[in-house]
Design a protein around this motif. Structure first.
Motif, PDB file in Angstrom:
ATOM      1  N   ALA A 147       0.817  -1.216   0.000  1.00 35.14           N
ATOM      2  CA  ALA A 147       0.000   0.000   0.000  1.00 35.14           C
ATOM      3  C   ALA A 147       0.850   1.265   0.000  1.00 35.14           C
ATOM      4  N   GLY A 148       2.033   1.212   0.611  1.00 31.28           N
ATOM      5  CA  GLY A 148       2.883   2.391   0.672  1.00 31.28           C
ATOM      6  C   GLY A 148       3.913   2.467  -0.439  1.00 31.28           C
ATOM      7  N   THR A 149       3.938   1.489  -1.319  1.00 34.07           N
ATOM      8  CA  THR A 149       4.921   1.481  -2.404  1.00 34.07           C
ATOM      9  C   THR A 149       4.700   2.672  -3.334  1.00 34.07           C
ATOM     10  N   GLY A 150       5.758   3.406  -3.604  1.00 31.37           N
ATOM     11  CA  GLY A 150       5.654   4.556  -4.494  1.00 31.37           C
ATOM     12  C   GLY A 150       5.036   5.779  -3.858  1.00 31.37           C
ATOM     13  N   ARG A 151       4.847   5.746  -2.547  1.00 31.02           N
ATOM     14  CA  ARG A 151       4.224   6.865  -1.849  1.00 31.02           C
ATOM     15  C   ARG A 151       5.124   7.371  -0.723  1.00 31.02           C
ATOM     16  N   ARG A 152       5.017   8.657  -0.439  1.00 29.18           N
ATOM     17  CA  ARG A 152       5.777   9.230   0.675  1.00 29.18           C
ATOM     18  C   ARG A 152       4.916   9.341   1.928  1.00 29.18           C
ATOM     19  N   HIS A 153       3.631   9.621   1.740  1.00 32.65           N
ATOM     20  CA  HIS A 153       2.670   9.683   2.840  1.00 32.65           C
ATOM     21  C   HIS A 153       1.438   8.882   2.444  1.00 32.65           C
ATOM     22  N   LEU A 154       0.725   8.374   3.440  1.00 34.61           N
ATOM     23  CA  LEU A 154      -0.515   7.646   3.171  1.00 34.61           C
ATOM     24  C   LEU A 154      -1.434   7.737   4.379  1.00 34.61           C
ATOM     25  N   ALA A 155      -2.703   8.054   4.117  1.00 31.54           N
ATOM     26  CA  ALA A 155      -3.756   7.977   5.129  1.00 31.54           C
ATOM     27  C   ALA A 155      -4.922   7.220   4.515  1.00 31.54           C
ATOM     28  N   VAL A 156      -5.603   6.404   5.327  1.00 31.01           N
ATOM     29  CA  VAL A 156      -6.671   5.545   4.821  1.00 31.01           C
ATOM     30  C   VAL A 156      -7.909   5.679   5.704  1.00 31.01           C
ATOM     31  N   TRP A 157      -9.061   5.800   5.049  1.00 29.23           N
ATOM     32  CA  TRP A 157     -10.353   5.799   5.737  1.00 29.23           C
ATOM     33  C   TRP A 157     -11.151   4.599   5.223  1.00 29.23           C
ATOM     34  N   LEU A 158     -11.665   3.806   6.117  1.00 28.42           N
ATOM     35  CA  LEU A 158     -12.490   2.664   5.732  1.00 28.42           C
ATOM     36  C   LEU A 158     -13.947   3.069   5.618  1.00 28.42           C
ATOM     37  N   ARG A 159     -14.583   2.607   4.550  1.00 27.31           N
ATOM     38  CA  ARG A 159     -16.013   2.807   4.342  1.00 27.31           C
ATOM     39  C   ARG A 159     -16.610   1.475   3.899  1.00 27.31           C
ATOM     40  N   PRO A 160     -17.897   1.228   4.149  1.00 24.41           N
ATOM     41  CA  PRO A 160     -18.500   0.018   3.613  1.00 24.41           C
ATOM     42  C   PRO A 160     -18.284  -0.060   2.101  1.00 24.41           C
ATOM     43  N   GLY A 161     -17.631  -1.113   1.653  1.00 25.15           N
ATOM     44  CA  GLY A 161     -17.417  -1.302   0.229  1.00 25.15           C
ATOM     45  C   GLY A 161     -16.254  -0.545  -0.370  1.00 25.15           C
ATOM     46  N   ALA A 162     -15.452   0.138   0.447  1.00 28.38           N
ATOM     47  CA  ALA A 162     -14.374   0.940  -0.149  1.00 28.38           C
ATOM     48  C   ALA A 162     -13.345   1.367   0.889  1.00 28.38           C
ATOM     49  N   GLN A 163     -12.207   1.791   0.387  1.00 35.31           N
ATOM     50  CA  GLN A 163     -11.190   2.487   1.163  1.00 35.31           C
ATOM     51  C   GLN A 163     -10.893   3.808   0.470  1.00 35.31           C
ATOM     52  N   ILE A 164     -10.821   4.890   1.233  1.00 39.20           N
ATOM     53  CA  ILE A 164     -10.383   6.168   0.687  1.00 39.20           C
ATOM     54  C   ILE A 164      -8.912   6.346   1.051  1.00 39.20           C
ATOM     55  N   HIS A 165      -8.074   6.545   0.046  1.00 42.03           N
ATOM     56  CA  HIS A 165      -6.641   6.745   0.265  1.00 42.03           C
ATOM     57  C   HIS A 165      -6.272   8.186  -0.076  1.00 42.03           C
ATOM     58  N   LEU A 166      -5.674   8.870   0.873  1.00 38.74           N
ATOM     59  CA  LEU A 166      -5.035  10.161   0.645  1.00 38.74           C
ATOM     60  C   LEU A 166      -3.536   9.891   0.653  1.00 38.74           C
ATOM     61  N   TYR A 167      -2.824  10.348  -0.366  1.00 39.86           N
ATOM     62  CA  TYR A 167      -1.418   9.962  -0.468  1.00 39.86           C
ATOM     63  C   TYR A 167      -0.610  11.006  -1.246  1.00 39.86           C
ATOM     64  N   SER A 168       0.686  10.985  -1.019  1.00 45.49           N
ATOM     65  CA  SER A 168       1.599  11.769  -1.843  1.00 45.49           C
ATOM     66  C   SER A 168       2.510  10.828  -2.611  1.00 45.49           C
ATOM     67  N   THR A 169       2.894  11.250  -3.793  1.00 44.35           N
ATOM     68  CA  THR A 169       3.785  10.460  -4.634  1.00 44.35           C
ATOM     69  C   THR A 169       5.212  10.557  -4.110  1.00 44.35           C
ATOM     70  N   LYS A 170       5.905   9.436  -4.049  1.00 44.08           N
ATOM     71  CA  LYS A 170       7.295   9.416  -3.582  1.00 44.08           C
ATOM     72  C   LYS A 170       8.216   9.892  -4.694  1.00 44.08           C
ATOM     73  N   PRO A 171       8.959  10.991  -4.481  1.00 42.08           N
ATOM     74  CA  PRO A 171       9.926  11.419  -5.501  1.00 42.08           C
ATOM     75  C   PRO A 171      11.061  10.403  -5.619  1.00 42.08           C
ATOM     76  N   SER A 172      11.442  10.097  -6.829  1.00 47.96           N
ATOM     77  CA  SER A 172      12.481   9.103  -7.068  1.00 47.96           C
ATOM     78  C   SER A 172      13.434   9.601  -8.141  1.00 47.96           C
ATOM     79  N   LYS A 173      14.730   9.310  -7.957  1.00 45.45           N
ATOM     80  CA  LYS A 173      15.736   9.708  -8.950  1.00 45.45           C
ATOM     81  C   LYS A 173      15.878   8.662 -10.044  1.00 45.45           C
ATOM     82  N   ASP A 174      15.678   7.380  -9.708  1.00 43.79           N
ATOM     83  CA  ASP A 174      15.839   6.311 -10.684  1.00 43.79           C
ATOM     84  C   ASP A 174      14.806   5.213 -10.435  1.00 43.79           C
TER      85      ASP A 174
END
Length: 204
Positions: A162-189
């Protein structure tokens, strides 16, 4: 190296705008308490029947209005999603298993990132992440998970990968779904050329 060429290297560009669009979009998402009625088949089907079924489900459970077909326009055989406009004017893109808003003029982002800009991109995300998280919490309540890559187990803390490729992650559970708030992880290569804070509903 040509004299002065290093000094002319194109620098990372940023956009920093109010979170007004995100404020409206998060309010729209908060109005759907149960996403099971919107979830579609977990398959690889595409085309007009898939899209029409998707539109029917969304219209039956929300006030969102589907984009109208223009004169002569047809739903392509490879199409699997459709756009909607909410009563607050948000553009929502919906798939059978995913929904996300199109808010290009909201919040902070960096683009045209070069190999030497990674630290600056990371700093920008760290600075602006708390404002996005506070806004999301105001609309969706306390998250079920919050983490960032400062933790050595971040990539798999919420669930595997779930955290792959991300710098931050927050998750909210809902019936039938997950809401993900995230930032993209900066990468040089490989080089990440743009980053920002985004969010999406992963529909079961």
């Amino acid at each position: 190296m040509e004299p002065g060429k290093e000094g002319r290297r194109r620098r990372m560009k940023t956009q920093d705008r109010p979170l007004d669009q995100d404020d409206l979009a998060m309010a729209d998402l908060a109005e759907i308490p149960d996403w099971t009625v919107i979830a579609g088949p977990d398959g690889d089907e595409a085309g007009p029947e898939v899209v029409r079924a998707l539109v029917h489900r969304v219209m039956g459970q929300t006030s969102w209005q589907p984009w109208p077909l223009q004169a002569g326009e047809v739903i392509g055989a490879d199409m699997v999603s459709w756009g909607f406009t909410t009563r607050r004017g948000t553009t929502m893109i919906v798939f059978d298993g995913l929904a996300f808003p199109d808010c290009p003029d909201s919040g902070w982002s960096a683009y045209e990132i070069g190999p030497d800009d990674i630290a600056a991109a990371e700093s920008g995300l760290d600075e602006h992440w708390p404002d996005h998280l506070a806004l999301a919490t105001r609309h969706w309540g306390q998250p079920d998970y919050v983490g960032d890559e400062s933790s050595p187990t971040f990539a798999d803390e919420w669930e595997p990968g779930a955290g792959t490729g991300r710098r931050h992650l927050a998750v909210w559970l809902r019936p039938g779904a997950q809401i993900h708030l995230y930032s993209t992880k900066p990468s040089k290569d490989p080089l990440t050329t743009s980053v920002g804070v985004n969010y999406a509903v992963y529909i079961d």
